[in-house]
Design a protein around this motif. Sequence first.
Motif, mmCIF file in Angstrom:
data_model
loop_
_atom_site.group_PDB
_atom_site.id
_atom_site.type_symbol
_atom_site.label_atom_id
_atom_site.label_comp_id
_atom_site.label_asym_id
_atom_site.label_seq_id
_atom_site.Cartn_x
_atom_site.Cartn_y
_atom_site.Cartn_z
ATOM 1 N N ALA A 216 -4.162 -36.740 21.386
ATOM 2 C CA ALA A 216 -4.958 -37.965 21.328
ATOM 3 C C ALA A 216 -4.412 -39.012 22.291
ATOM 4 C CB ALA A 216 -4.968 -38.511 19.905
ATOM 5 N N VAL A 277 -1.631 -44.285 12.751
ATOM 6 C CA VAL A 277 -2.292 -42.986 12.867
ATOM 7 C C VAL A 277 -1.439 -41.933 12.168
ATOM 8 C CG1 VAL A 277 -3.159 -41.219 14.437
ATOM 9 C CG2 VAL A 277 -3.310 -43.626 15.081
ATOM 10 N N THR A 279 -1.815 -37.658 11.616
ATOM 11 C CA THR A 279 -2.650 -36.494 11.960
ATOM 12 C C THR A 279 -2.290 -35.251 11.143
ATOM 13 O OG1 THR A 279 -1.115 -36.015 13.783
ATOM 14 C CG2 THR A 279 -3.100 -37.278 14.304
ATOM 15 N N VAL A 300 -6.004 -44.704 10.940
ATOM 16 C CA VAL A 300 -6.783 -43.548 11.380
ATOM 17 C C VAL A 300 -6.050 -42.326 10.837
ATOM 18 C CG1 VAL A 300 -7.628 -42.213 13.329
ATOM 19 C CG2 VAL A 300 -7.563 -44.713 13.468
ATOM 20 N N THR A 302 -6.370 -38.124 8.949
ATOM 21 C CA THR A 302 -7.162 -36.907 8.861
ATOM 22 C C THR A 302 -7.872 -36.807 7.515
ATOM 23 O OG1 THR A 302 -5.031 -35.841 8.424
ATOM 24 C CG2 THR A 302 -6.028 -35.452 10.561
ATOM 25 N N SER A 323 -8.001 -33.835 18.366
ATOM 26 C CA SER A 323 -7.386 -34.887 19.184
ATOM 27 C C SER A 323 -8.424 -35.832 19.773
ATOM 28 C CB SER A 323 -6.563 -34.261 20.315
ATOM 29 O OG SER A 323 -5.448 -33.571 19.813
ATOM 30 N N VAL A 326 -9.467 -38.362 17.208
ATOM 31 C CA VAL A 326 -8.411 -39.355 16.999
ATOM 32 C C VAL A 326 -8.409 -40.363 18.137
ATOM 33 C CG1 VAL A 326 -5.925 -39.714 16.787
ATOM 34 C CG2 VAL A 326 -6.996 -37.742 15.676
#
Length: 376
Positions: A216, A277, A279, A300, A302, A323, A326
């Motif tokens: 990302a 973030v 992920t 942000v 998942t 990615s 994101v």
Amino acid sequence: MVLGRSAGGVGAHVDTLVTGLRELGHDVQIVTADSTACTFGWPDAHRLWPVHGGARAPRGLVDWHRVMRLAGTVDVVHAHGHQAAVVAAVAVARARPRPRLVVSLHNDLPPVPSTAGGRARDAVVRRLVGWALRRADLVTGASTDLVELARALGARRAEPALVPSPAVGGLLRSEPLGLPERNPFLVAAGVPTDRPLVLSVSRIAPQKDLPTLLGAARLSRVPAAWVVVGDGDERLRTRLEDEADGIRPPGGDGPVVRFVGARTDVATWLRAADLFVLTSRWEARALVVQEAMAAGVPVVVTRTGGLPELVGDAGSLVAVGDSQAVAEAVDRLLVEPSTRARQGAAGRAVAATWSTPDDETRRWVDRYATGTSGMT
């Protein structure tokens, strides 16, 4: 309390729960691994985590016996995690008198391997965990999907039990760092101050899927400093840092990625961040996401495990391993300050409604006490 090897959120939760129970006057014994006791500063822990096979097999057999004997001296055995559930179930089955058995699931079972041998091992693990859960008087899950997993594996009584972060209260009362504080803080960590800070707080582990985060950062079109706070697998970190060094967007005006290792000032990083973030391939109610929302940082994350339930409409949810998604979510928030501010305020408002660790400790006392009906 029975807990295996942990250096993250599960151990932190047990630490908070043990402290709260002791403050209420309860006698709490901890059975765990030596590394976990050291990490969380439990000098009185019983360092009896069973050892299997090899030269240390005799020690392992002694540890099993000691865990069983200890189980016969308590009213409740509370196991945290799949491995601990099996250990505790064996101990309780042999203990006289029999204590009540409570199991808390904090993580999903590992994904099923693609090989025949891997699938066979997975079947054995599921049978063992299912055996333990069926013998528990109560099974709790840190997210709804874990409660459903417990029921699917045969748990007689399963319900959700929140795992709150003890840092939320302080972060709700905090304010973002002003430039006079923020800039020297970032400079000291080697992070540029002329661009927004995109923060991730994460163990360096496969479950956290940090390659998707780096992907990302590579795809992002808005100049930003991407910082990862946390340690873990050193070989994986080396590979990730090598990949991060190779991110050189056109024009040289793109994101900078920096791994700063484990830090004791995570709250300050959150107060300095413009965006958070995570992920991960799977999470329950990630403590650090709770903390980011309490700090008013837009998130942000998942769409997996308990994160959609935790974040709701107060954050941005993206597909696991995507990615591009994101990067698009990050870029949109970075170029829209009003959206970023609105989402951050929404997250903080949601965080203000959550139970505190003290609330949850009192709920656990009720669970231990009222769970006697119908128990054998």
